[in-house]
Design a protein around this motif. Structure first.
Motif, PDB file in Angstrom:
ATOM      1  N   ILE A  88      39.258  -7.204  31.158  1.00 12.37           N
ATOM      2  CA  ILE A  88      37.439  -6.833  31.920  1.00 12.37           C
ATOM      3  C   ILE A  88      36.666  -5.484  30.621  1.00 12.37           C
ATOM      4  O   ILE A  88      37.377  -4.260  31.668  1.00 12.37           O
ATOM      5  N   GLU A  89      36.127  -5.789  29.687  1.00 11.55           N
ATOM      6  CA  GLU A  89      35.782  -4.304  28.910  1.00 11.55           C
ATOM      7  C   GLU A  89      34.511  -3.690  28.942  1.00 11.55           C
ATOM      8  O   GLU A  89      33.632  -4.573  28.949  1.00 11.55           O
ATOM      9  N   ASP A  90      34.161  -2.815  30.544  1.00 16.93           N
ATOM     10  CA  ASP A  90      32.498  -2.907  30.042  1.00 16.93           C
ATOM     11  C   ASP A  90      32.463  -1.716  28.524  1.00 16.93           C
ATOM     12  O   ASP A  90      32.626  -0.693  29.052  1.00 16.93           O
ATOM     13  N   LEU A  91      31.648  -2.565  28.064  1.00 12.14           N
ATOM     14  CA  LEU A  91      30.109  -1.370  27.538  1.00 12.14           C
ATOM     15  C   LEU A  91      29.188  -1.205  27.608  1.00 12.14           C
ATOM     16  O   LEU A  91      28.316  -1.344  27.004  1.00 12.14           O
ATOM     17  N   ALA A  92      28.793  -0.355  28.940  1.00 15.59           N
ATOM     18  CA  ALA A  92      28.060  -0.401  29.676  1.00 15.59           C
ATOM     19  C   ALA A  92      26.928   0.721  28.387  1.00 15.59           C
ATOM     20  O   ALA A  92      26.118   1.143  28.394  1.00 15.59           O
ATOM     21  N   TYR A  93      28.406   1.673  27.853  1.00 13.51           N
ATOM     22  CA  TYR A  93      28.190   2.776  26.970  1.00 13.51           C
ATOM     23  C   TYR A  93      27.744   2.538  25.551  1.00 13.51           C
ATOM     24  O   TYR A  93      28.749   3.197  24.399  1.00 13.51           O
ATOM     25  N   PHE A  94      27.707   1.255  25.191  1.00  7.90           N
ATOM     26  CA  PHE A  94      27.588   0.956  24.061  1.00  7.90           C
ATOM     27  C   PHE A  94      26.909   1.551  22.638  1.00  7.90           C
ATOM     28  O   PHE A  94      26.507   1.692  22.479  1.00  7.90           O
ATOM     29  N   CYS A  95      28.045   1.594  21.179  1.00  9.23           N
ATOM     30  CA  CYS A  95      28.191   2.806  20.404  1.00  9.23           C
ATOM     31  C   CYS A  95      27.809   3.958  20.794  1.00  9.23           C
ATOM     32  O   CYS A  95      26.288   4.697  19.937  1.00  9.23           O
ATOM     33  N   MET A  96      28.095   5.003  22.744  1.00  4.90           N
ATOM     34  CA  MET A  96      27.828   6.509  22.238  1.00  4.90           C
ATOM     35  C   MET A  96      27.897   6.837  22.146  1.00  4.90           C
ATOM     36  O   MET A  96      28.356   7.683  22.736  1.00  4.90           O
ATOM     37  N   ASP A  97      29.147   6.669  21.882  1.00  5.89           N
ATOM     38  CA  ASP A  97      30.589   7.923  20.976  1.00  5.89           C
ATOM     39  C   ASP A  97      29.576   8.343  19.895  1.00  5.89           C
ATOM     40  O   ASP A  97      29.791   7.348  18.507  1.00  5.89           O
ATOM     41  N   PHE A  98      28.836   9.993  19.751  1.00  3.08           N
ATOM     42  CA  PHE A  98      28.187   9.904  19.024  1.00  3.08           C
ATOM     43  C   PHE A  98      28.657  10.446  17.834  1.00  3.08           C
ATOM     44  O   PHE A  98      28.319  11.018  17.217  1.00  3.08           O
ATOM     45  N   ARG A  99      29.982  10.422  17.589  1.00  2.00           N
ATOM     46  CA  ARG A  99      30.736  11.333  16.742  1.00  2.00           C
ATOM     47  C   ARG A  99      30.999  10.119  15.825  1.00  2.00           C
ATOM     48  O   ARG A  99      30.997  10.011  14.538  1.00  2.00           O
ATOM     49  N   GLN A 100      29.955   8.279  16.161  1.00  2.00           N
ATOM     50  CA  GLN A 100      30.330   7.716  14.910  1.00  2.00           C
ATOM     51  C   GLN A 100      29.163   6.839  14.433  1.00  2.00           C
ATOM     52  O   GLN A 100      27.985   8.047  15.211  1.00  2.00           O
ATOM     53  N   TYR A 145      39.834 -12.253  27.414  1.00  2.00           N
ATOM     54  CA  TYR A 145      38.263 -11.063  28.015  1.00  2.00           C
ATOM     55  C   TYR A 145      37.017 -11.625  27.916  1.00  2.00           C
ATOM     56  O   TYR A 145      36.877 -12.388  27.870  1.00  2.00           O
ATOM     57  N   PHE A 146      36.703 -10.751  29.204  1.00  2.00           N
ATOM     58  CA  PHE A 146      35.328 -10.469  29.372  1.00  2.00           C
ATOM     59  C   PHE A 146      34.527  -8.802  28.878  1.00  2.00           C
ATOM     60  O   PHE A 146      35.142  -8.318  29.526  1.00  2.00           O
ATOM     61  N   VAL A 147      33.860  -9.433  28.238  1.00  2.00           N
ATOM     62  CA  VAL A 147      32.842  -8.217  27.470  1.00  2.00           C
ATOM     63  C   VAL A 147      32.110  -7.873  28.198  1.00  2.00           C
ATOM     64  O   VAL A 147      31.424  -9.078  27.971  1.00  2.00           O
ATOM     65  N   LEU A 148      31.813  -6.776  28.507  1.00  2.94           N
ATOM     66  CA  LEU A 148      30.345  -6.880  29.315  1.00  2.94           C
ATOM     67  C   LEU A 148      29.357  -5.652  28.690  1.00  2.94           C
ATOM     68  O   LEU A 148      29.333  -4.781  28.528  1.00  2.94           O
ATOM     69  N   ILE A 149      28.002  -5.974  28.409  1.00  2.00           N
ATOM     70  CA  ILE A 149      27.323  -5.412  27.434  1.00  2.00           C
ATOM     71  C   ILE A 149      25.806  -5.422  28.455  1.00  2.00           C
ATOM     72  O   ILE A 149      25.355  -5.949  29.807  1.00  2.00           O
ATOM     73  N   SER A 150      25.491  -3.492  28.551  1.00  2.00           N
ATOM     74  CA  SER A 150      24.215  -3.062  29.520  1.00  2.00           C
ATOM     75  C   SER A 150      23.227  -3.325  28.968  1.00  2.00           C
ATOM     76  O   SER A 150      23.805  -2.205  28.168  1.00  2.00           O
ATOM     77  N   SER A 151      22.230  -3.473  29.150  1.00  2.00           N
ATOM     78  CA  SER A 151      21.113  -2.909  28.152  1.00  2.00           C
ATOM     79  C   SER A 151      20.344  -1.892  29.462  1.00  2.00           C
ATOM     80  O   SER A 151      19.422  -1.484  28.582  1.00  2.00           O
ATOM     81  N   SER A 152      20.460  -1.510  29.963  1.00  2.96           N
ATOM     82  CA  SER A 152      20.263   0.007  30.814  1.00  2.96           C
ATOM     83  C   SER A 152      20.132   0.876  29.754  1.00  2.96           C
ATOM     84  O   SER A 152      19.698   1.708  30.304  1.00  2.96           O
TER      85      SER A 152
END
Length: 452
Positions: A220-232, A253-260
């Motif tokens: 269960i992969e929570d990607l609430a902070y999707f693409c927010m590793d700002f080193r990349q 897998y379940f991958v969780l994407i948040s709009s928040s």
């Protein structure tokens, strides 16, 4: 409301603590938030609010425009939403996953939920009931405190692996050791991590994914902070680098994407559950007593969404359609927008370091920790609970790392979203007074993020 002279009146704060009856040894995020509100109202002072992990950037108006158009054209408020989502959203979500994760996921495997929290709740329920004897969720800690509350609410067991103790090959070996016991049904984690801001590396995700396949455990992969590793340099649709995901290394897998966070769209309460195509078709007889079906995909939609919220409001779905369309077309650089959090974190870490504080989670497998939505801090001579209460007297609020499942009990989690740059001088002044009032007799390093 004025800034107030710190430290605030200790007797008055103690009276507020006595009146609320909150257990200071186990304050939740929202209880901390309410406590700070009481102090602000009763004392007429202003806090630097770092306890609540909620976004605070302007959202793109396309979400409102798309929802209004849908209401005008389709009268969506007069219709119940489909349990598994409107076709337009499922299609745009599938495109988004290809553009920013390089995943080929059919629309039917993209299911809108009332925030990623609902997706995680149902995913945990399935993972903990899918196989006999597999009723325990393994957390890669620290983690979002409410996810742990969901585990307990569901009556599931909870085990944890602390990321400050195990990384790289050691992490994979430790998870394998836990899986070997035969009681783990699901493994839950976030990356970037709330609250440490650690980001799991591709080799770690590969090893963990292979374990999930071999031991038949659901990630269960929570990607609430999707693409927010700002080193990349994320953010260009269809071009690398892509957000890393365990979905490249297993079909469990379940991958969780948040709009928040990524779209600053929290009020709509909408996320996307990405269900592995193989998992969508998987049969598990043990699910039937609880979900009235043996099919995992059916269990998620009709056994989970239907009986909890009966779907996501159509206005929220159409709003997210507008955001996804614009992002997919390369017209909305959501990564560049959220970089503001990284800029705030960088400056706040400098201020904390200047006044004797240090990071608790201070590196990412030997690399400098990214600047992002959260950072963790400690002060010599205090454990986390003591520091939380003492910081309240200086008008700065946070939550304990202990509440996140961390074994690092000496510090606090700070969220940067509500600290406007205009407040940086206020933070500096309050921490200066705090340091003067709490001199460190034995010099310690106050290096934060590599900055003295």
């Amino acid at each position: 409301m004025n800034e107030g002279v710190v430290p605030f009146d200790r007797a008055k704060i103690q009276a507020i603590l006595d009146r609320t009856g909150f257990d200071l040894n186990d304050l939740s995020i929202r209880e901390t938030n309410r406590l700070v509100q009481h102090i602000e109202e009763d004392l007429g002072v202003q806090f630097v609010r770092m306890e609540f992990g909620i976004p605070n950037l302007p959202y793109d108006p396309v979400c409102a425009q798309t929802a209004i158009e849908a209401e005008s054209d389709h009268k969506v408020s007069a219709q119940y939403p489909p349990f598994d989502g409107i076709p337009e959203l499922k299609t745009e979500a599938s495109r988004f996953l290809k553009n920013f994760l390089n995943l080929d996921i059919p629309p039917e495997c993209c299911v809108p939920t009332v925030g990623a929290m609902q997706a995680g709740f149902i995913a945990q329920a399935i993972a903990g009931n899918r196989l006999p004897g597999r009723d325990t969720i393994l957390y890669l800690e620290p983690s979002f405190p409410v996810s742990r509350r969901q585990t307990r609410f569901l009556g599931l067991g909870l085990e944890s692996v602390e990321l400050s103790e195990f990384r790289g090959a050691d992490l994979v070996r430790e998870v394998e050791r836990r899986f070997t016991r035969g009681n783990i049904g699901g493994m839950l984690y976030s990356s970037p991590n709330n609250p440490s801001w650690i980001t799991l590396k591709e080799k770690e995700l590969k090893g963990l994914g292979e374990l999930c396949t071999r031991f038949d455990v659901l990630a269960i992969e929570d990607l609430a902070y999707f693409c927010m590793d700002f080193r990349q340099d994320y953010g260009i649709p269809g071009q690398p680098p892509y957000q890393p995901s365990i979905a490249h290394h297993t079909d469990h897998y379940f991958v969780l994407i948040s709009s928040s966070k990524i779209f600053s769209f929290p009020g709509a309460r909408i996320g996307i559950a990405v269900i592995s195509p193989a998992l969508m078709k998987m049969r598990a007889p043990s699910l039937k007593p609880r979900f009235s079906t043996e099919n995992v995909g059916h269990a998620f939609v009709h056994g989970g969404i239907y009986c909890t919220t009966a779907g996501v409001p159509q206005s929220s779905q159409w709003g997210l359609v507008g955001l996804l369309r614009k992002a997919n077309a390369g017209e909305l650089n959501f990564v560049e927008n959220t970089r503001e959090y990284g800029r705030r974190a960088k400056e706040l870490k400098k201020i904390f370091a200047k006044h004797g504080f240090k990071l608790v989670y201070d590196n990412d497998m030997g690399e400098a920790l990214a600047d992002g939505f959260y950072f963790t801090f400690a002060y010599p001579g205090f454990n986390g609970r003591q520091l939380l209460i003492e910081m309240l007297h200086y008008g700065i609020s946070a939550i304990t790392l202990e509440s996140t499942g961390s074994r690092r009990t000496e510090g606090l989690r700070a969220c940067v979203s509500f600290v406007d740059p205009s407040q940086f001088p206020l933070v500096e002044e309050r921490l200066r007074i705090f340091q003067a009032d709490h001199p460190v007799t034995k010099p310690e390093s106050n290096r934060i993020g590599g900055l003295a």
